[in-house]
Design an enzyme around this catalytic site. Structure first.
Site, PDB file in Angstrom:
ATOM      1  N   HIS A  89      -6.461  -5.938  -2.371  1.00 50.77           N
ATOM      2  CA  HIS A  89      -7.243  -6.121  -1.145  1.00 50.77           C
ATOM      3  C   HIS A  89      -7.515  -7.598  -0.870  1.00 50.77           C
ATOM      4  CE1 HIS A  89      -8.788  -1.674  -1.401  1.00 50.77           C
ATOM      5  NE2 HIS A  89      -7.517  -1.775  -1.068  1.00 50.77           N
ATOM      6  N   THR A  90      -6.689  -8.456  -1.392  1.00 54.06           N
ATOM      7  CA  THR A  90      -6.678  -9.869  -1.022  1.00 54.06           C
ATOM      8  C   THR A  90      -5.843 -10.074   0.239  1.00 54.06           C
ATOM      9  OG1 THR A  90      -5.968 -12.090  -1.722  1.00 54.06           O
ATOM     10  CG2 THR A  90      -4.720 -10.270  -2.598  1.00 54.06           C
ATOM     11  N   HIS A 120       0.313   4.476  -2.435  1.00 53.78           N
ATOM     12  CA  HIS A 120       0.074   5.839  -1.959  1.00 53.78           C
ATOM     13  C   HIS A 120       1.202   6.783  -2.355  1.00 53.78           C
ATOM     14  CE1 HIS A 120      -3.393   5.286   1.121  1.00 53.78           C
ATOM     15  NE2 HIS A 120      -3.512   4.455   0.109  1.00 53.78           N
ATOM     16  N   ASP A 121       2.377   6.244  -2.583  1.00 51.83           N
ATOM     17  CA  ASP A 121       3.465   7.069  -3.102  1.00 51.83           C
ATOM     18  C   ASP A 121       3.178   7.450  -4.552  1.00 51.83           C
ATOM     19  OD1 ASP A 121       5.899   8.378  -3.400  1.00 51.83           O
ATOM     20  OD2 ASP A 121       6.928   6.548  -4.052  1.00 51.83           O
ATOM     21  N   ASP A 175      -4.004 -14.126  -3.145  1.00 51.16           N
ATOM     22  CA  ASP A 175      -4.617 -15.047  -4.106  1.00 51.16           C
ATOM     23  C   ASP A 175      -5.750 -14.334  -4.832  1.00 51.16           C
ATOM     24  OD1 ASP A 175      -6.626 -14.854  -2.229  1.00 51.16           O
ATOM     25  OD2 ASP A 175      -6.321 -16.849  -1.396  1.00 51.16           O
ATOM     26  N   SER A 192       7.717  10.610  -2.088  1.00 50.91           N
ATOM     27  CA  SER A 192       7.217  11.801  -1.375  1.00 50.91           C
ATOM     28  C   SER A 192       6.454  11.377  -0.119  1.00 50.91           C
ATOM     29  CB  SER A 192       6.318  12.651  -2.283  1.00 50.91           C
ATOM     30  OG  SER A 192       5.249  11.894  -2.801  1.00 50.91           O
ATOM     31  N   GLY A 203       3.548  11.085  -8.444  1.00 46.12           N
ATOM     32  CA  GLY A 203       4.358  10.019  -9.018  1.00 46.12           C
ATOM     33  C   GLY A 203       5.142   9.228  -7.994  1.00 46.12           C
ATOM     34  N   PRO A 253      -7.810   7.622  -3.684  1.00 47.92           N
ATOM     35  CA  PRO A 253      -9.257   7.359  -3.676  1.00 47.92           C
ATOM     36  C   PRO A 253      -9.781   6.991  -2.289  1.00 47.92           C
ATOM     37  CG  PRO A 253      -8.056   5.599  -4.804  1.00 47.92           C
ATOM     38  CD  PRO A 253      -7.073   6.673  -4.525  1.00 47.92           C
ATOM     39  N   ASP A 289       7.875   8.731  -6.218  1.00 54.29           N
ATOM     40  CA  ASP A 289       9.057   9.528  -5.920  1.00 54.29           C
ATOM     41  C   ASP A 289       9.375   9.564  -4.425  1.00 54.29           C
ATOM     42  OD1 ASP A 289       6.981  10.957  -4.923  1.00 54.29           O
ATOM     43  OD2 ASP A 289       7.312  12.764  -6.129  1.00 54.29           O
ATOM     44  N   ASN A 326      -3.947   8.705   4.843  1.00 55.15           N
ATOM     45  CA  ASN A 326      -2.716   8.112   5.385  1.00 55.15           C
ATOM     46  C   ASN A 326      -2.633   8.094   6.908  1.00 55.15           C
ATOM     47  OD1 ASN A 326      -1.852   7.806   2.743  1.00 55.15           O
ATOM     48  ND2 ASN A 326      -0.650   9.695   2.738  1.00 55.15           N
ATOM     49  N   ASP A 381      -9.911  -9.373   2.910  1.00 58.39           N
ATOM     50  CA  ASP A 381     -10.377 -10.622   2.301  1.00 58.39           C
ATOM     51  C   ASP A 381     -10.698 -11.577   3.441  1.00 58.39           C
ATOM     52  OD1 ASP A 381     -10.635 -13.160   1.239  1.00 58.39           O
ATOM     53  OD2 ASP A 381      -8.677 -13.173   0.230  1.00 58.39           O
ATOM     54  N   ARG A 435       0.818  -1.209   0.000  1.00 63.72           N
ATOM     55  CA  ARG A 435       0.000   0.000   0.000  1.00 63.72           C
ATOM     56  C   ARG A 435       0.860   1.270   0.000  1.00 63.72           C
ATOM     57  NH1 ARG A 435      -3.700   2.454   4.454  1.00 63.72           N
ATOM     58  NH2 ARG A 435      -5.293   3.547   3.234  1.00 63.72           N
TER      59      ARG A 435
HETATM   60  C1  HEM Z   1      -9.442   1.412  -5.850  1.00 63.14           C
HETATM   61  C2  HEM Z   1      -9.254   2.325  -4.942  1.00 63.14           C
HETATM   62  C3  HEM Z   1      -8.786   2.023  -3.569  1.00 63.14           C
HETATM   63  C4  HEM Z   1      -9.368   2.439  -2.414  1.00 63.14           C
HETATM   64  C5  HEM Z   1     -10.607   3.294  -2.291  1.00 63.14           C
HETATM   65  C6  HEM Z   1      -8.592   1.884  -1.332  1.00 63.14           C
HETATM   66  C7  HEM Z   1      -8.862   2.115   0.004  1.00 63.14           C
HETATM   67  C8  HEM Z   1      -8.269   1.440   1.052  1.00 63.14           C
HETATM   68  C9  HEM Z   1      -8.624   1.585   2.450  1.00 63.14           C
HETATM   69  C10 HEM Z   1      -9.684   2.552   2.981  1.00 63.14           C
HETATM   70  C11 HEM Z   1      -7.875   0.734   3.167  1.00 63.14           C
HETATM   71  C12 HEM Z   1      -7.905   0.523   4.678  1.00 63.14           C
HETATM   72  C13 HEM Z   1      -7.173   1.641   5.381  1.00 63.14           C
HETATM   73  C14 HEM Z   1      -7.455   1.685   6.861  1.00 63.14           C
HETATM   74  O1  HEM Z   1      -8.596   1.534   7.265  1.00 63.14           O
HETATM   75  O2  HEM Z   1      -6.491   1.914   7.636  1.00 63.14           O
HETATM   76  C15 HEM Z   1      -7.025   0.040   2.236  1.00 63.14           C
HETATM   77  C16 HEM Z   1      -6.099  -0.921   2.581  1.00 63.14           C
HETATM   78  C17 HEM Z   1      -5.222  -1.483   1.688  1.00 63.14           C
HETATM   79  N1  HEM Z   1      -5.078  -1.144   0.362  1.00 63.14           N
HETATM   80 FE1  HEM Z   1      -6.355  -0.059  -0.742  1.00 63.14          FE
HETATM   81  N2  HEM Z   1      -7.570   1.143  -1.829  1.00 63.14           N
HETATM   82  C18 HEM Z   1      -7.627   1.206  -3.197  1.00 63.14           C
HETATM   83  C19 HEM Z   1      -6.729   0.647  -4.068  1.00 63.14           C
HETATM   84  C20 HEM Z   1      -5.587  -0.014  -3.694  1.00 63.14           C
HETATM   85  C21 HEM Z   1      -4.481  -0.327  -4.555  1.00 63.14           C
HETATM   86  C22 HEM Z   1      -4.374   0.087  -6.014  1.00 63.14           C
HETATM   87  C23 HEM Z   1      -3.565  -1.002  -3.802  1.00 63.14           C
HETATM   88  C24 HEM Z   1      -2.218  -1.548  -4.186  1.00 63.14           C
HETATM   89  C25 HEM Z   1      -1.693  -1.521  -5.382  1.00 63.14           C
HETATM   90  C26 HEM Z   1      -4.125  -1.123  -2.476  1.00 63.14           C
HETATM   91  C27 HEM Z   1      -3.544  -1.805  -1.435  1.00 63.14           C
HETATM   92  C28 HEM Z   1      -4.063  -1.891  -0.160  1.00 63.14           C
HETATM   93  C29 HEM Z   1      -3.563  -2.800   0.856  1.00 63.14           C
HETATM   94  C30 HEM Z   1      -2.512  -3.855   0.658  1.00 63.14           C
HETATM   95  C31 HEM Z   1      -4.278  -2.530   2.026  1.00 63.14           C
HETATM   96  C32 HEM Z   1      -4.075  -3.167   3.422  1.00 63.14           C
HETATM   97  C33 HEM Z   1      -2.993  -2.394   4.144  1.00 63.14           C
HETATM   98  C34 HEM Z   1      -2.641  -2.882   5.526  1.00 63.14           C
HETATM   99  O3  HEM Z   1      -3.190  -3.874   6.019  1.00 63.14           O
HETATM  100  O4  HEM Z   1      -1.771  -2.237   6.154  1.00 63.14           O
HETATM  101  N3  HEM Z   1      -5.325  -0.489  -2.439  1.00 63.14           N
HETATM  102  N4  HEM Z   1      -7.271   0.495   0.962  1.00 63.14           N
END
Ligand code: HEM
Ligand SMILES: *[C@@H]1O[C@H](CO)[C@@H](O)[C@H](O)[C@H]1NC(C)=O
Length: 332
Positions: free
Chosen positions: A193-194, A66-67, A256, A76, A72, A163, A74, A94, A248, A62
């Protein structure tokens, strides 16, 4: 003579294509000569961290996302708060949520001992994300390297460009489009989000939103109700904002294709997971999700491709930016 001229033109076109308007592109094995142990040092330390705490794999993945979405890839996102420049770490998406900074710090420390001012923090994030995915059972890909680190952070960028979990499908699509990523990338990368977890704060709106239930048939509605009941027991209408649920719920620690099976059943944790199916009007996204749900290899191959695409967003190369000595601060 004419043939020589044509050949010359042909060669100059080829040459220009590899240096798009002067921008040097990222390459494989960038550190092969500059710092031969770089990839091994990253890999080893991600492995140690993830063995101790499996969730860190998700957190590192993640961090790279977020970077990349803010000015870009970088690094940041790694800059600490200093006078005159508010850290991205404090931005809404964040704050109290991003994790894994200490893992990056340790890797950077070791890399500075091994080869000073050589390996960028932005590249460390890209390598760590790649290794994290593989260590949880996901695909491996050849990571492209050669990024430089930014000289500034963008607090407002982080608030605007990352987003939100309650975004509509249109907003999500638009969000990714702004980064040069298409709808297929959105669906594929959401498959991240797997693994990992979200806070109650991030999924409360979705589990108390009455509209949710009408998008699926009656059978599904009954099954969905028990799923929602469990989530409501973790996350009440008020309070317990920082309680966690797995993104998941079937295989929370494994990278997976289960995420896609979940969202077909309306059992994604976040609103942004479920809208992919519930608001997919022309059926294209649903088709892609079915393809991934029934063919993990296909998901893995697409995921690798989309991650490389994401890792290329607005990278700094050549003389742009710098190689930070400490990922938390720009060099003095
Ligand atoms: C499609 C738009 C996306 C939205 C709205 C979104 C939103 C979120 C939110 C709200 C969380 C939980 C944060 C929290 O409650 O502390 C999360 C967790 C996570 N997101 Fe996304 N996300 C998106 C796309 C992505 C993408 C593109 C990736 C990676 C390439 C990603 C990887 C992750 C991972 C791995 C977690 C778990 C992090 C952890 O357990 O520390 N997400 N995301
Ligand atoms: C999304 O959540 C934020 C923060 O909780 C809230 O301010 C905003 O109104 C919500 N947006 C939608 C479209 O529900």
């Amino acid at each position: 003579m004419e043939r020589m001229r044509l050949l010359f033109i042909f060669i100059s076109i080829l040459f220009n294509a590899t240096t798009l308007s002067g921008v040097e592109l990222l390459v494989h094995n960038y550190y092969k000569e500059k710092c031969p142990l770089a990839e091994d040092i990253v890999r080893h330390n991600v492995e140690v961290a993830v063995l101790k705490n499996p969730r860190l794999a998700a957190s590192l993945l993640r961090l790279h996302f977020h970077d990349c979405f803010v000015m870009g890839c970088d690094a940041s996102v790694l800059l600490d708060n200093v006078e005159g420049m508010t850290s991205e770490k404090l931005a809404g998406p964040n704050l109290n949520s991003l994790r894994g900074f200490e893992v990056i710090d340790k890797i950077k420390y070791l890399l500075e001992e091994e080869c000073p001012i050589t390996v960028s923090c932005a590249d460390i994030l890209a390598m760590a994300a790649r290794d994290a995915v593989e260590l949880r059972g996901g695909p491996r890909w050849e990571v492209l390297l050669g990024r430089k680190d930014a000289l500034e952070s963008s607090f407002s960028g982080a608030n605007i460009l990352i987003p939100a979990p309650n975004s509509s499908l249109e907003v999500l699509i638009d969000n990714f489009k702004q980064q040069g990523l298409d709808i297929e990338d959105l669906v594929t990368l959401s498959g991240s989000h797997t693994i990992g977890r979200a806070r109650c704060l991030s999924f409360r709106q979705r589990i108390y939103d009455a509209k949710e239930e009408y998008h699926y048939g009656y059978d599904h509605y009954k099954r969905y109700t028990s799923f929602r009941r469990i989530l409501r027991s973790i996350c009440p209408v008020e309070g317990r904002d920082n309680k966690f649920a797995p993104l998941d719920f079937q295989t929370p620690k494994r990278f997976d294709n289960h995420y896609f099976i979940n969202i077909l059943e309306g059992k994604g944790l976040l609103g942004s997971d479920n809208v992919l199916i519930s608001h997919d009007l022309d059926g294209k996204i649903t088709e892609q999700v079915w393809a991934y749900a029934s063919n993990e290899k296909l998901f893995f191959a697409s995921f690798a491709k989309s991650m490389i695409k994401m890792g290329n967003i607005n990278v700094l190369t050549g003389n742009e930016g710098e190689i930070r000595r400490n990922c938390r601060f720009v060099n003095a």
